[in-house]
Design a protein around this motif. Structure first.
Motif, PDB file in Angstrom:
ATOM      1  N   ASP A  13       0.824  -1.207   0.000  1.00  0.00           N
ATOM      2  CA  ASP A  13       0.000   0.000   0.000  1.00  0.00           C
ATOM      3  C   ASP A  13       0.863   1.264   0.000  1.00  0.00           C
ATOM      4  OD1 ASP A  13      -2.511  -1.331  -0.093  1.00  0.00           O
ATOM      5  OD2 ASP A  13      -2.247  -1.882   2.007  1.00  0.00           O
ATOM      6  N   HIS A  14       2.036   1.205   0.631  1.00  0.00           N
ATOM      7  CA  HIS A  14       2.988   2.304   0.474  1.00  0.00           C
ATOM      8  C   HIS A  14       3.381   2.453  -1.000  1.00  0.00           C
ATOM      9  CE1 HIS A  14       3.706   3.361   4.640  1.00  0.00           C
ATOM     10  NE2 HIS A  14       3.999   2.116   4.969  1.00  0.00           N
ATOM     11  N   ALA A  15       3.523   1.332  -1.707  1.00  0.00           N
ATOM     12  CA  ALA A  15       3.884   1.391  -3.132  1.00  0.00           C
ATOM     13  C   ALA A  15       2.790   2.087  -3.937  1.00  0.00           C
ATOM     14  CB  ALA A  15       4.144  -0.014  -3.665  1.00  0.00           C
ATOM     15  N   ASP A  16       1.538   1.854  -3.586  1.00  0.00           N
ATOM     16  CA  ASP A  16       0.443   2.549  -4.268  1.00  0.00           C
ATOM     17  C   ASP A  16       0.506   4.051  -4.011  1.00  0.00           C
ATOM     18  OD1 ASP A  16      -0.539   0.174  -5.292  1.00  0.00           O
ATOM     19  OD2 ASP A  16      -2.034  -0.087  -3.697  1.00  0.00           O
ATOM     20  N   VAL A  17       0.852   4.425  -2.784  1.00  0.00           N
ATOM     21  CA  VAL A  17       0.981   5.849  -2.450  1.00  0.00           C
ATOM     22  C   VAL A  17       2.116   6.475  -3.257  1.00  0.00           C
ATOM     23  CG1 VAL A  17       1.533   7.496  -0.607  1.00  0.00           C
ATOM     24  CG2 VAL A  17      -0.017   5.582  -0.154  1.00  0.00           C
ATOM     25  N   LEU A  18       3.229   5.756  -3.375  1.00  0.00           N
ATOM     26  CA  LEU A  18       4.350   6.268  -4.159  1.00  0.00           C
ATOM     27  C   LEU A  18       3.939   6.504  -5.608  1.00  0.00           C
ATOM     28  CD1 LEU A  18       7.336   6.972  -4.662  1.00  0.00           C
ATOM     29  CD2 LEU A  18       7.739   4.511  -5.002  1.00  0.00           C
ATOM     30  N   GLU A  19       3.219   5.566  -6.187  1.00  0.00           N
ATOM     31  CA  GLU A  19       2.779   5.721  -7.570  1.00  0.00           C
ATOM     32  C   GLU A  19       1.907   6.969  -7.724  1.00  0.00           C
ATOM     33  OE1 GLU A  19       0.928   2.980 -11.144  1.00  0.00           O
ATOM     34  OE2 GLU A  19       0.366   2.526  -9.063  1.00  0.00           O
ATOM     35  N   ALA A  20       0.986   7.178  -6.783  1.00  0.00           N
ATOM     36  CA  ALA A  20       0.136   8.366  -6.831  1.00  0.00           C
ATOM     37  C   ALA A  20       0.958   9.638  -6.639  1.00  0.00           C
ATOM     38  CB  ALA A  20      -0.951   8.265  -5.752  1.00  0.00           C
ATOM     39  N   PHE A  21       1.964   9.571  -5.788  1.00  0.00           N
ATOM     40  CA  PHE A  21       2.831  10.719  -5.516  1.00  0.00           C
ATOM     41  C   PHE A  21       3.591  11.129  -6.779  1.00  0.00           C
ATOM     42  CE2 PHE A  21       7.014  12.345  -4.267  1.00  0.00           C
ATOM     43  CZ  PHE A  21       6.704  13.317  -3.335  1.00  0.00           C
ATOM     44  N   VAL A  22       4.217  10.172  -7.441  1.00  0.00           N
ATOM     45  CA  VAL A  22       4.990  10.465  -8.656  1.00  0.00           C
ATOM     46  C   VAL A  22       4.072  11.012  -9.741  1.00  0.00           C
ATOM     47  CG1 VAL A  22       6.382   9.450 -10.507  1.00  0.00           C
ATOM     48  CG2 VAL A  22       6.787   8.784  -8.128  1.00  0.00           C
ATOM     49  N   ASP A  23       2.904  10.422  -9.869  1.00  0.00           N
ATOM     50  CA  ASP A  23       1.951  10.852 -10.887  1.00  0.00           C
ATOM     51  C   ASP A  23       1.456  12.271 -10.616  1.00  0.00           C
ATOM     52  OD1 ASP A  23       0.133  10.203 -13.209  1.00  0.00           O
ATOM     53  OD2 ASP A  23      -1.370  10.585 -11.665  1.00  0.00           O
ATOM     54  N   GLU A  24       1.109  12.553  -9.373  1.00  0.00           N
ATOM     55  CA  GLU A  24       0.564  13.868  -9.031  1.00  0.00           C
ATOM     56  C   GLU A  24       1.594  14.970  -9.226  1.00  0.00           C
ATOM     57  OE1 GLU A  24      -2.366  16.639  -7.548  1.00  0.00           O
ATOM     58  OE2 GLU A  24      -2.405  14.682  -8.531  1.00  0.00           O
ATOM     59  N   LEU A  25       2.850  14.705  -8.910  1.00  0.00           N
ATOM     60  CA  LEU A  25       3.897  15.705  -9.097  1.00  0.00           C
ATOM     61  C   LEU A  25       4.418  15.750 -10.530  1.00  0.00           C
ATOM     62  CD1 LEU A  25       6.076  15.491  -5.850  1.00  0.00           C
ATOM     63  CD2 LEU A  25       4.220  17.069  -6.391  1.00  0.00           C
ATOM     64  N   GLY A  26       4.013  14.808 -11.341  1.00  0.00           N
ATOM     65  CA  GLY A  26       4.451  14.784 -12.726  1.00  0.00           C
ATOM     66  C   GLY A  26       5.939  14.538 -12.883  1.00  0.00           C
ATOM     67  N   LEU A  27       6.508  13.694 -12.036  1.00  0.00           N
ATOM     68  CA  LEU A  27       7.944  13.419 -12.084  1.00  0.00           C
ATOM     69  C   LEU A  27       8.239  12.492 -13.267  1.00  0.00           C
ATOM     70  CD1 LEU A  27       8.579  12.812  -8.276  1.00  0.00           C
ATOM     71  CD2 LEU A  27       8.724  14.957  -9.553  1.00  0.00           C
ATOM     72  N   GLU A  28       9.259  12.850 -14.049  1.00  0.00           N
ATOM     73  CA  GLU A  28       9.583  12.087 -15.248  1.00  0.00           C
ATOM     74  C   GLU A  28      11.038  11.675 -15.255  1.00  0.00           C
ATOM     75  OE1 GLU A  28       8.513  14.569 -18.528  1.00  0.00           O
ATOM     76  OE2 GLU A  28       6.358  14.231 -18.280  1.00  0.00           O
ATOM     77  N   ASP A  29      11.316  10.541 -15.885  1.00  0.00           N
ATOM     78  CA  ASP A  29      12.684  10.023 -16.036  1.00  0.00           C
ATOM     79  C   ASP A  29      13.431  10.057 -14.707  1.00  0.00           C
ATOM     80  OD1 ASP A  29      12.357   9.580 -18.793  1.00  0.00           O
ATOM     81  OD2 ASP A  29      12.785  11.684 -19.209  1.00  0.00           O
ATOM     82  N   VAL A  30      12.831   9.438 -13.709  1.00  0.00           N
ATOM     83  CA  VAL A  30      13.365   9.527 -12.359  1.00  0.00           C
ATOM     84  C   VAL A  30      14.506   8.542 -12.148  1.00  0.00           C
ATOM     85  CG1 VAL A  30      11.159  10.328 -11.438  1.00  0.00           C
ATOM     86  CG2 VAL A  30      11.686   7.880 -11.428  1.00  0.00           C
TER      87      VAL A  30
END
Length: 311
Positions: free
Chosen positions: A106-123
């Protein structure tokens, strides 16, 4: 999902802390930010240039730490690179929602939402301890958005009944172990110092930051030991899809005196990645970022500088 202004951080995380005055801002001199996600309010720091020209490093901590663990890397790399370090829900300055499971999946799901919401690319994901499977889960699901991996003392596969891990999980993940963690801060006070090869590197000032971060609610700290065995189905799913990340450039930085993640786990990662380099740190234990400190900076910078399209 909504962003929360940095000026409203204290309000957003009031369920987790009664103020943040305990944070040592001389050691952690970063602007606190907060992102409201469906699961809860996630605290993070976001330092360095945001011009899209160079890599974005996303740094993920484990147990019982928080983004404070990455302070040396952030200070050393923010001159050229965007450095984003979040606190998992239940840790550091993030919210401690009563209805969140605190399981790694469930932490992994939060991370996915976090990256998506901030629009982080090529991390470039920088991971250690539980940050490993949590971060590598994102990489497995979104390899096209991951430019590189910095992997320190972690794992991402089921340990089943390996006595090395099973004893720890059953002891600290059982009823008595969890009560000792949640009521008496056993993990921060006892287990964490044992993870250092040279305990003099774990200063009293740094130790206090981890103790204070966990003072009000240690539910998240208490769930992780049980999840070593309890989340084996999720860990199995990661390992079954490991080929998704095999061709991502990786730098393995390993504390060789770690009693948790041994040379055997390092060799497993070396066998996984097609394009990897290994730095073995002799005389360093589990909490590499704390024990090796600012000396990590050139090891990470060299790797990121050499990534394709990092300029």
């Amino acid at each position: 999902m909504t962003s929360i202004s940095p000026t409203a951080v204290d309000d957003a995380i009031s369920m987790a802390h009664t103020g943040t005055g305990w944070v040592d801002r001389s050691a952690y001199p970063f602007e606190s930010k907060c992102l409201g996600l469906p699961a809860g309010a996630v605290h993070y720091v976001d330092e360095g240039p945001d011009d899209g020209g160079k890599a974005t490093l996303v740094m993920l901590h484990g147990n019982p730490t928080w983004s404070f663990l990455y302070r040396h890397l952030i200070r050393g790399l923010r001159d050229e690179y965007r450095c984003v370090a979040l606190d998992h829900l239940g840790f550091g300055l993030s919210e401690r929602p009563a209805d969140f499971s605190y399981r790694p999946e469930d932490h992994a799901d939060v991370l996915e939402a976090f990256v998506d919401e901030l629009g982080l690319e090529d991390v470039v994901l920088v991971v250690q301890d539980w940050g490993g499977p949590i971060g590598l889960s994102y990489a497995i699901d979104h390899p096209e958005n991951v430019a590189g991996l910095v992997v320190m003392n972690t794992w991402m596969w089921p340990v089943n009944d390996d006595p090395h891990f099973a004893r720890f999980s059953r002891l600290l993940g059982g009823r008595i172990g969890r009560e000792l963690i949640e009521r008496f801060d056993l993990f921060t006070r006892v287990v964490m110092p044992m993870g250092f090869a040279d305990r003099s590197k774990f200063t009293d000032a740094a130790r206090q930051q981890y103790r204070l971060a966990n003072r009000n609610d240690r539910t998240g700290v208490g769930v992780f030991p049980q999840a070593i065995l309890g989340s084996r189905t999720w860990l199995s799913s990661l390992w079954q899809r490991r080929e998704n990340i095999a061709d991502i450039p990786a730098r393995l930085i390993w504390g060789m005196e770690d009693g948790a993640f041994r040379p055997a786990e390092l060799r497993t990662f070396e066998g996984l990645f097609d394009d990897s380099t290994t730095v073995r740190l002799f005389g360093v234990g589990h909490y590499v970022q704390e024990e090796f400190g600012a000396d990590l900076v050139p090891l990470v910078r060299e790797f990121v500088d050499d990534l394709p399209d990092s300029e």
